[in-house]
Design a protein around this motif. Structure first.
Motif, short mmCIF file in Angstrom:
data_model
loop_
_atom_site.label_atom_id
_atom_site.label_comp_id
_atom_site.label_asym_id
_atom_site.label_seq_id
_atom_site.Cartn_x
_atom_site.Cartn_y
_atom_site.Cartn_z
N GLY A 20 0.82 -1.20 -0.08
CA GLY A 20 0.04 0.02 0.02
C GLY A 20 0.94 1.26 -0.22
O GLY A 20 0.53 2.21 -1.06
N ILE A 21 1.79 1.31 0.94
CA ILE A 21 2.94 2.20 0.90
C ILE A 21 4.12 1.58 0.82
O ILE A 21 4.62 0.74 1.58
CB ILE A 21 2.77 3.14 2.23
CG1 ILE A 21 1.52 3.88 2.26
CG2 ILE A 21 3.82 4.11 2.09
CD1 ILE A 21 1.25 4.62 3.47
N TYR A 22 4.84 1.74 -0.56
CA TYR A 22 6.16 1.09 -0.87
C TYR A 22 7.27 1.92 -0.60
O TYR A 22 7.38 2.96 -1.33
CB TYR A 22 6.10 0.38 -2.02
CG TYR A 22 7.24 -0.49 -2.40
CD1 TYR A 22 7.35 -1.58 -2.41
CD2 TYR A 22 7.96 0.17 -3.27
CE1 TYR A 22 8.57 -2.40 -2.99
CE2 TYR A 22 9.07 -0.41 -3.72
CZ TYR A 22 9.52 -1.65 -3.42
OH TYR A 22 10.57 -2.27 -4.17
N VAL A 23 8.30 1.86 0.20
CA VAL A 23 9.53 2.56 -0.19
C VAL A 23 10.78 1.77 -0.35
O VAL A 23 10.81 0.46 0.41
CB VAL A 23 9.78 3.33 1.35
CG1 VAL A 23 8.80 4.38 1.49
CG2 VAL A 23 9.99 2.61 2.55
N ASN A 24 11.62 2.16 -1.00
CA ASN A 24 13.07 1.40 -1.28
C ASN A 24 14.03 2.43 -1.20
O ASN A 24 13.78 3.48 -1.68
CB ASN A 24 12.82 0.26 -2.07
CG ASN A 24 12.97 0.75 -3.30
OD1 ASN A 24 13.07 1.97 -3.83
ND2 ASN A 24 12.82 0.03 -4.45
N GLY A 25 15.28 2.01 -1.02
CA GLY A 25 16.71 2.64 -1.38
C GLY A 25 16.91 3.71 -0.13
O GLY A 25 15.99 3.89 0.62
N THR A 26 18.02 4.00 -0.19
CA THR A 26 18.47 4.93 0.95
C THR A 26 18.14 6.26 0.84
O THR A 26 17.51 6.80 -0.24
CB THR A 26 20.28 4.95 0.77
OG1 THR A 26 20.38 5.63 -0.17
CG2 THR A 26 20.65 3.78 1.25
N THR A 40 3.15 -8.06 -1.13
CA THR A 40 4.12 -8.15 -0.17
C THR A 40 3.55 -7.91 1.13
O THR A 40 3.43 -8.74 1.99
CB THR A 40 5.50 -7.84 -0.33
OG1 THR A 40 6.01 -8.42 -1.53
CG2 THR A 40 6.51 -8.11 0.61
N ALA A 41 3.28 -6.63 1.44
CA ALA A 41 2.75 -5.97 2.78
C ALA A 41 1.96 -4.91 2.44
O ALA A 41 2.09 -4.14 1.72
CB ALA A 41 3.80 -6.09 3.71
N ALA A 42 1.08 -4.51 3.33
CA ALA A 42 0.44 -3.27 3.30
C ALA A 42 1.51 -2.08 3.32
O ALA A 42 1.28 -1.19 2.82
CB ALA A 42 -0.80 -3.14 4.36
N LEU A 43 2.34 -2.41 4.48
CA LEU A 43 3.47 -1.42 4.80
C LEU A 43 4.95 -1.80 4.29
O LEU A 43 5.17 -3.10 4.87
CB LEU A 43 3.46 -0.94 6.31
CG LEU A 43 2.11 -0.18 6.66
CD1 LEU A 43 2.32 0.09 8.14
CD2 LEU A 43 2.01 0.96 5.95
N TYR A 44 5.34 -1.53 3.31
CA TYR A 44 6.42 -2.39 2.59
C TYR A 44 7.85 -1.49 2.90
O TYR A 44 7.89 -0.47 1.75
CB TYR A 44 6.17 -2.82 1.43
CG TYR A 44 7.09 -3.91 0.79
CD1 TYR A 44 8.10 -4.36 1.23
CD2 TYR A 44 6.88 -4.17 -0.50
CE1 TYR A 44 9.16 -5.31 0.83
CE2 TYR A 44 7.61 -5.25 -1.14
CZ TYR A 44 8.95 -5.74 -0.44
OH TYR A 44 9.46 -6.72 -0.99
N ALA A 83 -2.20 -11.83 3.52
CA ALA A 83 -1.23 -10.83 3.18
C ALA A 83 -0.63 -9.91 4.60
O ALA A 83 -1.29 -10.45 5.61
CB ALA A 83 -2.09 -9.41 2.72
N GLN A 84 0.58 -9.58 4.60
CA GLN A 84 1.07 -9.30 5.80
C GLN A 84 0.96 -7.76 5.91
O GLN A 84 0.75 -7.02 5.03
CB GLN A 84 2.55 -9.51 5.69
CG GLN A 84 2.78 -10.94 5.65
CD GLN A 84 4.42 -11.07 5.01
OE1 GLN A 84 5.26 -10.29 5.37
NE2 GLN A 84 4.85 -12.14 4.58
N VAL A 142 -3.66 -0.80 9.51
CA VAL A 142 -3.99 -1.66 8.47
C VAL A 142 -4.90 -2.80 8.69
O VAL A 142 -5.02 -3.40 9.85
CB VAL A 142 -2.53 -2.47 8.37
CG1 VAL A 142 -2.46 -3.63 7.32
CG2 VAL A 142 -1.23 -1.71 8.09
N ASP A 143 -5.83 -2.74 7.93
CA ASP A 143 -7.25 -3.76 8.39
C ASP A 143 -7.11 -4.97 6.95
O ASP A 143 -7.29 -4.43 5.71
CB ASP A 143 -8.58 -3.13 8.01
CG ASP A 143 -9.78 -3.85 7.99
OD1 ASP A 143 -9.49 -5.26 8.17
OD2 ASP A 143 -10.85 -3.48 8.04
#
Length: 186
Positions: free
Chosen positions: A96-102, A130-134, A169-170, A149-150
Protein backbone atom coordinates in the motif's frame (compact mmCIF):
# COMPACT_ATOMS: atom_id res chain seq x y z
CA UNK A 1 25.22 10.82 -9.51
CA UNK A 2 23.58 13.70 -11.37
CA UNK A 3 20.28 11.80 -11.35
CA UNK A 4 19.99 11.10 -7.63
CA UNK A 5 22.02 14.01 -6.22
CA UNK A 6 22.33 16.81 -8.81
CA UNK A 7 25.20 19.24 -8.36
CA UNK A 8 22.95 22.06 -9.60
CA UNK A 9 20.35 22.79 -6.87
CA UNK A 10 17.91 23.98 -9.54
CA UNK A 11 17.74 20.42 -10.90
CA UNK A 12 16.46 18.94 -7.62
CA UNK A 13 12.79 18.00 -7.72
CA UNK A 14 11.37 19.51 -4.54
CA UNK A 15 8.37 21.08 -2.85
CA UNK A 16 5.84 18.68 -4.36
CA UNK A 17 2.50 18.44 -2.58
CA UNK A 18 -0.39 16.09 -3.33
CA UNK A 19 -3.34 16.97 -1.05
CA UNK A 20 -6.99 15.98 -0.94
CA UNK A 21 -7.00 13.99 -4.18
CA UNK A 22 -9.33 11.19 -5.19
CA UNK A 23 -7.35 8.70 -7.31
CA UNK A 24 -8.71 5.44 -8.66
CA UNK A 25 -8.49 2.86 -11.44
CA UNK A 26 -4.76 3.33 -12.01
CA UNK A 27 -2.68 0.79 -13.88
CA UNK A 28 -5.43 -0.66 -16.03
CA UNK A 29 -3.10 -0.78 -19.07
CA UNK A 30 0.29 -0.92 -17.33
CA UNK A 31 -0.24 -3.03 -14.24
CA UNK A 32 3.03 -2.00 -12.58
CA UNK A 33 1.92 1.65 -12.42
CA UNK A 34 1.50 3.39 -9.07
CA UNK A 35 -1.01 6.13 -8.34
CA UNK A 36 1.81 8.24 -6.85
CA UNK A 37 5.48 7.54 -7.58
CA UNK A 38 8.30 9.60 -6.06
CA UNK A 39 11.90 8.90 -7.08
CA UNK A 40 14.60 11.22 -5.79
CA UNK A 41 12.89 14.33 -4.45
CA UNK A 42 12.94 16.57 -1.38
CA UNK A 43 10.16 18.20 0.64
CA UNK A 44 7.33 16.02 -0.64
CA UNK A 45 3.94 15.92 1.13
CA UNK A 46 1.32 13.30 0.24
CA UNK A 47 -1.62 13.96 2.55
CA UNK A 48 -5.37 13.37 2.87
CA UNK A 49 -5.75 11.43 -0.37
CA UNK A 50 -8.06 8.55 -1.15
CA UNK A 51 -6.46 5.98 -3.46
CA UNK A 52 -8.14 2.79 -4.64
CA UNK A 53 -8.43 0.28 -7.49
CA UNK A 54 -4.70 0.42 -8.26
CA UNK A 55 -3.04 -2.61 -9.87
CA UNK A 56 0.28 -2.15 -8.05
CA UNK A 57 1.48 -0.07 -5.08
CA UNK A 58 -0.75 2.98 -4.57
CA UNK A 59 2.23 4.97 -3.19
CA UNK A 60 5.80 4.13 -4.24
CA UNK A 61 8.74 6.17 -2.91
CA UNK A 62 12.46 5.84 -3.61
CA UNK A 63 14.78 3.96 -5.92
CA UNK A 64 17.99 2.06 -5.62
CA UNK A 65 17.23 -0.91 -3.39
CA UNK A 66 20.41 -1.68 -1.44
CA UNK A 67 22.62 0.92 -3.14
CA UNK A 68 24.21 3.12 -0.51
CA UNK A 69 24.20 6.44 -2.27
CA UNK A 70 23.91 9.98 -1.06
CA UNK A 71 20.72 11.29 -2.64
CA UNK A 72 18.27 14.13 -2.18
CA UNK A 73 15.33 12.09 -0.88
CA UNK A 74 14.44 13.73 2.45
CA UNK A 75 11.65 15.60 4.24
CA UNK A 76 9.01 13.29 2.77
CA UNK A 77 5.66 13.01 4.53
CA UNK A 78 2.91 10.47 3.77
CA UNK A 79 0.09 11.24 6.17
CA UNK A 80 -3.63 10.57 6.67
CA UNK A 81 -4.29 8.82 3.38
CA UNK A 82 -7.08 6.27 2.86
CA UNK A 83 -5.73 3.47 0.66
CA UNK A 84 -7.97 0.54 -0.20
CA UNK A 85 -8.86 -2.14 -2.74
CA UNK A 86 -5.47 -2.37 -4.41
CA UNK A 87 -3.17 -4.90 -6.02
CA UNK A 88 -5.85 -7.34 -7.09
CA UNK A 89 -4.19 -7.76 -10.50
CA UNK A 90 -1.48 -10.14 -9.34
CA UNK A 91 1.63 -7.94 -9.45
CA UNK A 92 3.98 -9.19 -6.72
CA UNK A 93 6.50 -7.29 -4.61
CA UNK A 94 4.25 -4.39 -3.75
CA UNK A 95 2.51 -2.70 -0.87
CA UNK A 96 0.00 0.00 0.00
CA UNK A 97 2.89 2.29 0.86
CA UNK A 98 6.13 0.99 -0.66
CA UNK A 99 9.55 2.55 0.01
CA UNK A 100 13.00 1.43 -1.08
CA UNK A 101 16.52 2.73 -1.31
CA UNK A 102 18.50 5.00 0.95
CA UNK A 103 17.53 8.54 1.87
CA UNK A 104 19.32 11.61 3.17
CA UNK A 105 16.85 11.63 6.04
CA UNK A 106 17.39 11.36 9.75
CA UNK A 107 15.27 9.77 12.46
CA UNK A 108 15.64 12.79 14.76
CA UNK A 109 12.79 15.24 13.99
CA UNK A 110 14.72 17.97 15.82
CA UNK A 111 17.91 17.55 13.80
CA UNK A 112 16.58 19.53 10.84
CA UNK A 113 18.29 17.11 8.44
CA UNK A 114 15.19 15.71 6.80
CA UNK A 115 12.89 13.45 8.75
CA UNK A 116 10.82 11.13 6.55
CA UNK A 117 7.43 10.35 8.08
CA UNK A 118 4.65 7.87 7.26
CA UNK A 119 1.82 8.45 9.73
CA UNK A 120 -1.91 8.13 10.24
CA UNK A 121 -2.69 6.21 7.05
CA UNK A 122 -5.56 3.73 6.85
CA UNK A 123 -4.97 0.78 4.53
CA UNK A 124 -7.42 -2.03 3.82
CA UNK A 125 -8.35 -4.76 1.36
CA UNK A 126 -5.00 -5.56 -0.21
CA UNK A 127 -4.92 -8.20 -2.92
CA UNK A 128 -1.80 -10.25 -3.58
CA UNK A 129 1.59 -8.75 -2.85
CA UNK A 130 4.05 -8.45 -0.05
CA UNK A 131 2.73 -6.18 2.71
CA UNK A 132 0.43 -3.22 3.27
CA UNK A 133 3.42 -1.28 4.69
CA UNK A 134 6.51 -2.33 2.76
CA UNK A 135 10.10 -1.27 3.45
CA UNK A 136 12.02 -2.93 0.65
CA UNK A 137 15.75 -3.56 0.74
CA UNK A 138 17.90 -0.57 1.53
CA UNK A 139 15.10 1.66 2.83
CA UNK A 140 16.34 3.77 5.71
CA UNK A 141 15.54 6.77 7.88
CA UNK A 142 11.76 6.46 7.93
CA UNK A 143 9.47 6.99 10.91
CA UNK A 144 6.33 4.82 10.67
CA UNK A 145 3.69 5.70 13.26
CA UNK A 146 -0.06 5.53 13.91
CA UNK A 147 -0.88 3.67 10.69
CA UNK A 148 -3.87 1.31 10.66
CA UNK A 149 -3.87 -1.80 8.48
CA UNK A 150 -7.07 -3.82 8.07
CA UNK A 151 -6.51 -7.07 6.19
CA UNK A 152 -9.84 -8.65 7.15
CA UNK A 153 -11.11 -8.44 3.55
CA UNK A 154 -7.79 -9.43 1.97
CA UNK A 155 -7.94 -12.80 0.19
CA UNK A 156 -5.65 -15.75 0.75
CA UNK A 157 -2.93 -15.75 -1.88
CA UNK A 158 -0.23 -18.11 -3.01
CA UNK A 159 3.23 -17.44 -1.63
CA UNK A 160 5.27 -16.31 -4.64
CA UNK A 161 8.44 -17.92 -3.24
CA UNK A 162 6.94 -21.36 -2.69
CA UNK A 163 4.03 -21.33 -5.11
CA UNK A 164 2.00 -23.85 -3.15
CA UNK A 165 1.22 -22.48 0.31
CA UNK A 166 -1.73 -20.19 0.94
CA UNK A 167 -0.94 -17.15 3.06
CA UNK A 168 -2.60 -14.03 4.34
CA UNK A 169 -1.25 -10.68 3.27
CA UNK A 170 1.15 -9.15 5.78
CA UNK A 171 0.76 -5.76 7.41
CA UNK A 172 4.51 -4.99 7.46
CA UNK A 173 7.64 -6.21 5.69
CA UNK A 174 11.15 -4.94 6.36
CA UNK A 175 13.94 -5.76 3.89
CA UNK A 176 17.06 -7.52 5.13
CA UNK A 177 19.48 -4.72 4.18
CA UNK A 178 17.48 -1.84 5.64
CA UNK A 179 19.11 0.96 7.57
CA UNK A 180 17.73 2.73 10.64
CA UNK A 181 13.99 3.24 10.96
CA UNK A 182 11.50 3.81 13.75
CA UNK A 183 8.22 1.93 14.10
CA UNK A 184 5.77 3.02 16.78
CA UNK A 185 2.05 2.63 17.54
CA UNK A 186 1.10 1.00 14.23
Amino acid sequence: EEIYNPSDPLMVVKNCDVYNCYMHDMGTEYQSASAIAVGYAAYVNLENNEIFNVSYSPIHIGLGWTAEINNVLRHTTVRDNFIHDFNHGGVWDSGGIYVNGTTSGNLDPYAGIGTNLISGNYIRNMGVGTAALYNDSGADNWIWEYNVVDLSESPLWYNNKVGTALNRAQWLTIGAENGPMLLRNN
